[in-house]
Each structure stands twice: as C-alpha cells, then as structure tokens.
Design a protein around this motif. Structure first.
Motif, PDB file in Angstrom:
ATOM      1  N   VAL A  18       0.830  -1.214   0.000  1.00  0.00           N
ATOM      2  CA  VAL A  18       0.000   0.000   0.000  1.00  0.00           C
ATOM      3  C   VAL A  18       0.858   1.254   0.000  1.00  0.00           C
ATOM      4  O   VAL A  18       1.798   1.377   0.781  1.00  0.00           O
ATOM      5  N   VAL A  57      -3.138   6.493  -0.878  1.00  0.00           N
ATOM      6  CA  VAL A  57      -4.315   6.236  -0.031  1.00  0.00           C
ATOM      7  C   VAL A  57      -4.866   7.557   0.498  1.00  0.00           C
ATOM      8  O   VAL A  57      -6.077   7.793   0.482  1.00  0.00           O
ATOM      9  N   THR A 103      -5.732   3.869   7.374  1.00  0.00           N
ATOM     10  CA  THR A 103      -6.405   3.198   6.258  1.00  0.00           C
ATOM     11  C   THR A 103      -5.443   2.267   5.519  1.00  0.00           C
ATOM     12  O   THR A 103      -5.820   1.164   5.112  1.00  0.00           O
ATOM     13  N   SER A 104      -4.188   2.689   5.377  1.00  0.00           N
ATOM     14  CA  SER A 104      -3.192   1.824   4.736  1.00  0.00           C
ATOM     15  C   SER A 104      -3.024   0.524   5.511  1.00  0.00           C
ATOM     16  O   SER A 104      -2.970  -0.566   4.929  1.00  0.00           O
TER      17      SER A 104
END
Ligand code: GDP
Ligand code: MG
Length: 264
Positions: free
Chosen positions: A69, A74, A88-89
């Motif tokens: 990621v 993101v 979120t990653s």
C-alpha cells in the motif's frame, strides 16, 4: 510440534516479536540493532515493517507494508490526512494478512524470530481494528510476544513514567500476550531508577510527590494497580545505539515465548 496445554495448533518457531512503543522511543532503531545481532549470532530472523509512512528504514525488511500500500496514494484517494492515511493503509494491509501468515508458515522451519516494526504513532497499531486483526493472526499461529519500547531518559520524570506504564499495562490486558518492558536509550540514562520504582511503589510515590501537578491520591491508587502489573512482566535495559542488552533482550523473548506456550 508443541508442548503446553492449550496451544496444540501453535508451532514453537518462529517467535513473533511485536515491537511497539511511543513515537520516538526508538522502535525502528532498535529493530536495526536486533537485526544486526541476529546476523552476528547466526540467529535466523525475518523482518517486517508495518509502518506505511516511514521514509527510509535502516534495515532491510523481508515484508514491507509499503510494497503493498502506498500511503500517499491512499491519502489522496480517500481524501485523508496523514493519520487517516496511515490507519487506512494498515487496514488495507490487514485484509491480506492471511497471505503474510502463509509466507511465514512456509518458511517456519528456517526461522527463529520474526521482528515486527509498527507505526511511529503507537495508537495506530494498538487501538485500531487492523492492529487487533494482525496481532490475533500472529498470536493464533505462532508464539507471539510484545516488546514495549520505553524512552528511558524521557521517563525519568515520574508523571511521564506513570503514563507510559499505564499505556503498557493497557496493552498487556488488551493483547493478553507476554510483554517485555524494553527500556531503550540506556546509553543516555540508566534504567536503574525504573527498576527501583517498579520494585518499591513507595519509592515511586516519593518521587511523584515532588510533582505538584499530580494529586497524590490518584498517584497512590494507580501505583497500586501498576504494582500488580509489574509482577506480570519482564524488563530489560537496552541501547539501540550502543548495542548493550541484546543478549538480555533475546533471553527475555525466549522466556516469554515459553510462557506463551504454557498459557495459550
Ligand atoms: P520510533 O519512532 O519509535 O521508530 O523511533 P526511532 O527509531 O525513529 O528513533 C527516534 C530517535 O531516537 C532517533 O533520533 C534515534 O536516533 C534515537 N534513538 C533510538 N534509539 C536510541 C538509543 O538507544 N540511544 C540513543 N541515544 N538514541 C536513540
Ligand atoms: Mg519507527
């Protein structure tokens, strides 16, 4: 291939070492030192980075969240700030964590330890769904221990010391994993004061009473809670910079892994 009572599905090796601690406590630097030590001693280690936002790492990671990621992407895609981007990653990575576990399982016979570096900001790992998912995925497959890294010079202040210990305490009860209090930066300040405070809560109360900003009744109640907590863990002094304490650290890891095999 395990002994112990409730851990029939858990192998003995590798032992997972989750390196957690406040931002700046020295997790990443300590990771590097631990990796160097494993190379010197012919210990078979595997290295994982779970900090999506770190720019450069002093060690070579076998598994790196940044390969999967891209934290900046993101942030853009979900219109998030830095902390939301990191969180979120890690969430995205956690959804694929069974693959990570498989990779380690395939190499299990060739590995003694897996060292895991976590995001700079502690709560992103310790108080998030993804942190819990990742911890649980490890702990249900391999013996797993938490190395809670403490910035020793900064903890010479009793109020900071107590906050740090309460945080470690909450991690112990949340994860229910063996925890090693890893007093780092002993090249700057020895951790003897911490051992004394942990052994004798009256000594701690005396030190804390000189701090006018803390009510003594709260401090006294909390130090009693912590007294019980201290009985449940091991502590070592290390320096990621000078390299002292590496043997003691790995001895504590071994003892904690034994404890894990007996308890879980
Ligand atoms: P992290 O945020 O927990 O990953 O912390 P870092 O590993 O990035 O270290 C934060 C700062 O502490 C850096 O400036 C390091 O050089 C320093 N540091 C880390 N470990 C030690 C140590 O054992 N001794 C000293 N003197 N400094 C250290
Ligand atoms: Mg770091």
């Amino acid at each position: 291939s395990s002994s112990g009572s409730g851990s029939s599905n858990i192998r003995r090796k590798p032992v997972i070492i989750l390196v957690v601690g406040m931002a700046g406590s020295g997790k990443t630097t300590l990771m590097h030192r631990l990796v160097c030590h494993t190379h010197l001693k012919d210990i078979r280690g595997y290295v994982m980075n779970l900090d999506p936002a770190v720019m450069t790492l002093p060690y070579a990671a076998n598994i790196d969240v940044r390969d999967t990621v891209k934290y900046k992407e993101v942030m853009k895609q979900f219109n998030l700030g830095p902390n939301g981007g990191i969180l979120t990653s890690l969430n995205l990575f956690a959804t694929k964590f069974d693959e990570v576990i498989s990779v380690i399982e395939k190499r299990a016979d060739q590995l003694d330890y897996v060292l895991v570096d976590t995001p700079g900001q502690i709560e992103i790992f310790t108080w998030s769904a993804s942190g819990a998912i990742i911890t649980e995925a490890f702990a249900s497959t391999f013996p797993t221990v938490v190395a809670y890294v403490v910035d020793t010079p900064r903890s010479e202040d009793p109020t900071t010391f107590m906050s740090n210990m309460l945080y470690a305490c909450s991690i112990l009860y949340k994860t229910r994993l063996p925890l090693i209090l890893t007093f780092n930066k002993v090249d700057v300040a020895a951790h003897q004061f911490a051992l004394e405070w942990m052994e004798d809560f009256e000594a701690f109360q005396t030190a804390a009473s000189s701090d006018q900003s803390y009510t003594s009744t709260l401090t006294q109640s909390l130090s009693l809670v912590l007294d019980e907590f201290y009985n449940n863990l091991k502590s070592v002094g290390v320096s990621a910079v000078s390299g002292v304490g590496m043997e003691a650290f790995f001895n504590a890891v071994e003892a904690s892994a034994e404890e894990y095999m007996e308890t879980y």
